[in-house]
Every structure is written in structure tokens, then in C-alpha cells.
Design an enzyme around this catalytic site. Structure first.
Site, PDB file in Angstrom:
ATOM      1  CG  HIS A   1      13.087  89.884  -6.131  1.00 20.48           C
ATOM      2  ND1 HIS A   1      12.842  90.028  -7.474  1.00 20.48           N
ATOM      3  CD2 HIS A   1      11.951  90.267  -5.502  1.00 20.48           C
ATOM      4  CE1 HIS A   1      11.603  90.476  -7.645  1.00 20.48           C
ATOM      5  NE2 HIS A   1      11.042  90.622  -6.456  1.00 20.48           N
TER       6      HIS A   1
ATOM      7  CG  HIS B   1      12.495  93.367  -3.566  1.00 15.53           C
ATOM      8  ND1 HIS B   1      11.569  94.258  -4.036  1.00 15.53           N
ATOM      9  CD2 HIS B   1      12.113  93.075  -2.311  1.00 15.53           C
ATOM     10  CE1 HIS B   1      10.656  94.478  -3.105  1.00 15.53           C
ATOM     11  NE2 HIS B   1      10.962  93.771  -2.041  1.00 15.53           N
TER      12      HIS B   1
ATOM     13  CG  ASP C   1       3.534  99.527  -1.522  1.00 14.94           C
ATOM     14  OD1 ASP C   1       3.773  98.448  -2.080  1.00 14.94           O
ATOM     15  OD2 ASP C   1       4.145  99.916  -0.505  1.00 14.94           O
TER      16      ASP C   1
ATOM     17  CD  GLU D   1       7.721  99.930  -4.518  1.00 13.20           C
ATOM     18  OE1 GLU D   1       8.419 100.982  -4.600  1.00 13.20           O
ATOM     19  OE2 GLU D   1       8.136  98.831  -4.927  1.00 13.20           O
TER      20      GLU D   1
ATOM     21  CD  GLU E   1       1.142  97.084   3.980  1.00  8.35           C
ATOM     22  OE1 GLU E   1       1.647  97.499   2.927  1.00  8.35           O
ATOM     23  OE2 GLU E   1       1.543  96.066   4.553  1.00  8.35           O
TER      24      GLU E   1
ATOM     25  NE  ARG F   1      10.222  97.939 -10.415  1.00 12.04           N
ATOM     26  CZ  ARG F   1      10.156  97.429 -11.649  1.00 12.04           C
ATOM     27  NH1 ARG F   1      10.745  98.026 -12.648  1.00 12.04           N
ATOM     28  NH2 ARG F   1       9.483  96.315 -11.879  1.00 12.04           N
TER      29      ARG F   1
END
Ligand code: UD1
Ligand code: UDP
Length: 365
Positions: free
Chosen positions: A237, A204, A96, A132, A118, A206
Site C-alpha cells: 500500500h 494497510h 466506511d 472505520e 455495505e 491505521r
């Protein structure tokens, strides 16, 4: 020969596509090309090295602190050129990310059939995870083959009107990758104190940037402060929005080890050594249950409900008190811990890649 381009952009895509690339390459009828967008540079290279994958094409897209619109525009333009030149029969991509959404869109424009690995994960909320959820909805709308990891992912696709004849429940290829290395019991290569309980952290997302991520970091520090017998390991990250806050809030604690992203083998070793995992990662939510490690998920929602339903993963969001409270409960209460530390693998049996290649073999005549 059927020409298949496998597209990978970020760390988790490479981990999850590696078993598919390997399985395709084992069949002489497929001419397999690997296209690295390198949406991630260092973290993608780390994984490709581990799995011995040499990209045939490398777009070298990553820029420091890249914005979503710029990333999308650059990926689409570059992918357009590659598809025009290479004319593959099939394109495959996993997950994604922006790489995957633009790969599906570029294939649509060129009328090249796209297989989504997936497929069907959904929260139903376009803002969580961001961006995503939008990426996978778009990829799902455009895909010809949907390789769903679980039955509930399949159901999500059917609810959106995808034909049953285009969906296969294969398991998640991340378990194929995991079982290929887990028996090695890899070393972390880090100064881990064996006399302490290891709390492994990754974060990590957003949608957590800013105040939620500050709150997560303060909670991690509080867990270390309250528990002398705990050591925290946090591979940070490289996103600057994560690096700055993590190092400012956690960098000086004597029992918190911050390190750069770990190679896949040492990271699997760290999961195996961990007492407890705190993470907002998708892949970690899938791998840790298979290793019998409880995960507190630092998110409001998850597209991976199976492990939550099995009772081995718990959503705790980014609220300071909730994170500290749930972690403390697992550190103090052996019965609560044992209830979550059961080895279950709702996401796969390690044979997903073979099923995916089997479907392609059958459908490509
Ligand atoms: C991306 C995906 C996310 C996935 C995550 C896996 C998007 C929009 N986001 O998020 O879905 O869960 O990868 O980790 O597709 N950087 C480096 N070196 C690297 C990788 C990243 O320095 O090897 C830094 C760069 O400054 C880069 C920034 O991190 O601009 C952000 O990378 P990006 O791929 O845009 O977002 P992620 O947060 O990594
Ligand atoms: N991982 C790794 N090194 C690390 C942290 C994670 O190899 O330092 C692996 C982890 O085992 C999992 C994948 O990276 O397979 C998850 O990637 P990430 O959390 O970046 O992305 P997400 O799964 O959230 O999309």
C-alpha cells in the site's frame, strides 16, 4: 429523471461501487453522475480505468500522508459545494472510509437522501478498525436506505434502532465485481515462481501502524525463511507508514516480491494463484473465500464474522508467534489446509447491484 450521484474515494469503494454504477447506468430513468473525491489518487484511478468509469466530478483531495482531521475537513467543504451546485435527488456511497462518512454528513446538512452500500458492518469497538468503525456508525445513523450485505449486518442495524423497512439484505457488490473478472484467470504479470507455494500479503490498517506492523512484517519474513518452497508476494500500500517498514524489513529477501499496488485484474489473478493469503483488508476477506483461498486476518477483530464462522478465515492479529504458527500449520498440515480451502461465498452471489437498483427503482416511484 432521478439524479443519482455515486461517490467514490478509495480503491475498495470504486471496486464495490462499479457494479452499482453500471446497473444504474443501464436504466434510462436514472441520471447517474460519478463523483470521485480521489481520497486515493493513483489507486482510485487504477480501478476506474479497469471498470471503464469516467468521473463527472473529481475533487482531487489526496495529499501525501494525509491526517484524518484535515482529510475530513477538506472533504466536507468540497462535498458541500458539489451538493449545493448539483442538487441530486439521491446520493450513494459504499463502506466506511472518511469519504463515505463525510458524504453522509454533507447529505444530511443538505437534506438529500443517502443510500449506504455495505451497511451494518460492526465490530462494536470504535478503535478497531480505526477510524472505520466510527465512519460506518455515522453513515448508518444518517442513511435513508441501508443495503446490508448479510443478515448479520442487518441485525446490527436493527439493534441500533434502524427501522426494518429501511434495510435490505442484498449481498456484497464486491462479489459482483469479482465474478465479472474471475473467469478470465488474469495473469499477475509478475515474476512468480510456479514451483513454489505463493503466500499473498496485504496490510494497510491505521490501527496496525508502528509496533504491530513491524511484528507482521517480521512474521512474514520468518515464514519465508522457514519454508524454502514458499514465495511471498506483497503489493505494498502506498501509505508512507506502510512503505517504509515493508521495504526496510522485507525488501532484501530473495523469496519475497514487493511490488506497487496491483491493478484489480492482476490482483484477482494473484489471489487465484495463492496457496494462502495474509491480509488485514476488508475486501480480501470477502473475495478470498469465494475463490477457495484460506485467509489469516492480521487484525484483532473483524466486522466480517461470516467467513470466520464458516471456518475459511481465521483471525490471527499481529502477534509474531501466532502469525507464524498459524501459517506454518496450514503449510504443513494438508487436512488443516483442506478444511480452510473450501469455496464458500457468505458475502454474495454476484447479483447485489441489481437488488440495490431494484430497491431504488421501487422507492423512487
Ligand atoms: C483508506 C481508508 C481505509 C480503507 C483504505 C483502502 C480512511 C481513513 N481510510 O486508508 O478505510 O480501508 O483506504 O485502501 O478513509 N496514497 C497514495 N496513493 C494512493 C492512495 C494512498 O500515495 O492512491 C498514500 C498517500 O500518502 C495518502 C496515504 O496513502 O495520504 C493514506 O491514504 P488514506 O486514504 O488517508 O488512508 P488509507 O490508509 O489508504
Ligand atoms: N486489491 C487490488 N490490488 C491490490 C490489493 C488489493 O486491486 O494490490 C483489491 C482487492 O481485491 C479488494 C480491494 O482491493 O477488492 C481491497 O482494498 P483495500 O485492501 O485497499 O481496502 P479495504 O477492503 O481493507 O477497505
Amino acid at each position: 429523471m432521478t439524479k443519482v450521484i455515486c461517490i467514490v474515494g478509495t480503491r475498495p469503494e470504486a471496486i464495490k461501487m462499479a457494479p452499482v454504477i453500471r446497473a444504474l447506468a443501464a436504466e434510462p430513468r436514472f441520471d447517474v453522475r460519478v463523483l470521485a473525491t480521489a481520497q486515493h489518487r493513483q489507486m482510485l484511478d487504477q480501478v476506474l480505468r479497469v471498470f471503464g468509469i469516467e468521473p463527472d466530478i473529481d475533487l482531487d483531495i489526496m495529499r501525501p500522508n494525509q491526517g484524518l482531521a484535515t482529510l475530513t475537513a477538506r472533504l466536507l467543504l468540497e462535498l458541500d459545494g458539489v451538493l449545493l451546485a448539483e442538487k441530486p435527488d439521491v446520493v450513494l456511497a459504499q463502506g466506511d472510509t472518511t469519504t463515505v462518512m463525510t458524504a453522509a454528513l454533507a447529505c444530511f446538512y443538505h437534506r438529500i437522501p443517502f443510500g449506504h452500500v455495505e451497511a451494518g458492518l460492526r465490530t462494536g469497538d470504535l478503535s478497531n478498525p480505526f477510524p472505520e468503525e466510527m465512519n460506518r456508525v455515522v453513515a448508518g445513523r444518517l442513511a435513508r436506505w441501508h443495503f446490508a450485505p448479510t443478515e448479520s449486518a442487518r441485525q446490527n442495524l436493527l439493534r441500533e434502532g434502524v427501522s426494518d423497512s429501511q434495510v435490505w439484505v442484498t449481498g456484497n457488490t464486491v462479489i459482483d465485481a469479482l465474478v465479472s473478472v474471475a473467469d478470465m484467470q488474469p495473469d499477475t504479470g509478475l515474476p512468480i515462481d510456479d514451483s513454489k507455494r505463493l503466500v499473498l500479503v496485504t496490510s494497510h490498517r491505521r490501527e496496525n501502524f508502528g509496533a504491530p506492523f513491524e511484528s507482521i512484517c517480521r512474521a512474514v519474513r520468518e515464514i519465508a525463511d522457514r519454508n524454502e518452497d514458499v514465495q511471498v508476494l506483497y503489493p505494498v500500500h502506498p501509505n508512507p507508514n506502510v512503505q517504509t517498514v515493508a521495504h526496510r524489513t522485507l525488501g532484501d529477501h530473495p523469496r519475497i516480491v514487493l511490488c506497487p499496488p496491483l491493478d484489480y485484474l492482476p490482483f484477482v489473478g494473484a489471489m487465484q494463484r495463492a496457496y494462502l493469503i495474509l491480509s488485514d483488508s476488508g475486501g480480501v476477506q470477502e473475495e478470498a473465500p469465494a475463490l477457495g483461498k484460506p485467509v489469516l486476518v492480521l487484525r484483532q477483530e473483524t466486522e466480517r464474522p461470516e467467513a470466520v464462522e464458516a471456518g475459511v478465515v481465521r483471525l490471527v492479529g499481529h502477534d509474531f508467534d501466532r502469525i507464524v504458527g498459524e501459517a506454518q500449520r496450514l503449510l504443513d498440515d494438508p487436512a488443516a489446509y483442506a478444511a480452510m480451502a473450501r469455496g464458500v461465498s457468505p458475502y454474495g452471489d454476484g447479483h447485489a447491484a441489481g437488488r440495490i437498483v431494484g430497491v431504488l427503482r421501487e422507492h423512487l416511484g
